[in-house]
Design a protein around this motif. Sequence first.
Motif, PDB file in Angstrom:
ATOM      1  N   LYS A  86      46.058  54.261  31.153  1.00  0.00           N
ATOM      2  CA  LYS A  86      45.128  53.736  30.148  1.00  0.00           C
ATOM      3  C   LYS A  86      44.723  52.321  30.560  1.00  0.00           C
ATOM      4  CE  LYS A  86      44.586  56.941  28.981  1.00  0.00           C
ATOM      5  NZ  LYS A  86      43.374  57.720  28.737  1.00  0.00           N
ATOM      6  N   ILE A  92      45.626  50.613  25.012  1.00  0.00           N
ATOM      7  CA  ILE A  92      46.969  50.164  25.379  1.00  0.00           C
ATOM      8  C   ILE A  92      47.700  49.636  24.149  1.00  0.00           C
ATOM      9  CG2 ILE A  92      48.254  48.412  26.682  1.00  0.00           C
ATOM     10  CD1 ILE A  92      46.081  48.686  28.865  1.00  0.00           C
ATOM     11  N   ARG A  95      48.632  52.488  21.717  1.00  0.00           N
ATOM     12  CA  ARG A  95      49.756  53.295  22.188  1.00  0.00           C
ATOM     13  C   ARG A  95      51.072  52.515  22.130  1.00  0.00           C
ATOM     14  NH1 ARG A  95      48.465  57.878  26.619  1.00  0.00           N
ATOM     15  NH2 ARG A  95      46.521  58.657  25.737  1.00  0.00           N
ATOM     16  N   GLN A  96      50.996  51.245  22.436  1.00  0.00           N
ATOM     17  CA  GLN A  96      52.209  50.427  22.339  1.00  0.00           C
ATOM     18  C   GLN A  96      52.696  50.361  20.898  1.00  0.00           C
ATOM     19  OE1 GLN A  96      50.764  46.805  24.204  1.00  0.00           O
ATOM     20  NE2 GLN A  96      51.843  47.253  26.127  1.00  0.00           N
ATOM     21  N   LEU A 102      51.733  55.094  28.125  1.00  0.00           N
ATOM     22  CA  LEU A 102      50.471  54.477  28.526  1.00  0.00           C
ATOM     23  C   LEU A 102      49.770  55.275  29.624  1.00  0.00           C
ATOM     24  CD1 LEU A 102      51.465  50.687  28.609  1.00  0.00           C
ATOM     25  CD2 LEU A 102      50.415  51.990  26.748  1.00  0.00           C
TER      26      LEU A 102
END
Length: 263
Positions: A86, A92, A95-96, A102
Amino acid sequence: MGGNTGKCYHAVSLSGGKDSTAMLLLMIEQDMPIDVVLNADTGMEFPEMYEHLQKLDDLLCRERGIHITTLRHPKGFEWLMFEEPKMKQSSIENRQRLGVSLYGNGWPGPRVRWCTGQLKTHLIRKEVNRLKKERNAMHYVGIAADEPNRIKGEQYPLVDQGITEAEALRICYDRGFDWGGLYQIYNRCSCWCCPLQRIGELKKLRTHHPELWAQLREMDRRAIEQFGHNALGQFTKNWTVEQLERRFANEDRQISVSVREER
């Protein structure tokens, strides 16, 4: 050869399905001009589809002296699903925040059909746009007469001749193109791993293509391991492939019991 020469160039899109196949067969028979035939290979087609495309390529070479031009993503389906990094900062961060890998796009879904975009339409559109710019190309697309909502300004020989989807399939059968029986089993002959298939189609996959079903189970296992039970990791909103396996196996057992009891 660069630049627009003014002479028209004829580019045909071939998915390999019944409509585009019928279109190509008729264009050959009716002596319509064909300069290039473009096919986008996802790498996830049925084995019978690849055999069908080879048979079409043999015909095209005999009749017109050209071969199908196959377009492929340089990395392929599984790389896009599991490994593509990503790059967009918002992706990013999202997702984090969710604690999700990632890498990879996970399973495609109804709202994010990255497979169709990156493995099919983007490749075809890019090449067709190049041919239109450099060679004044006309683009021929296999859409049937009973799909008017899909018409978007290209060339549609089946529509022009009033040929429906059912008639397109009959044209193919009449000329010896039967996809090894795929259309007698499945309603559509698109990618075998598609999560957007109906459950009945997936059950047919398990029955008629057990080797592909085994691959699908392994992909499902990897996706859940990498992404978890969410939109990226779960095959569909309501089912994992393993849950479908248990459901189908149970249905088979019930049918077997019913048959024994009738005897």
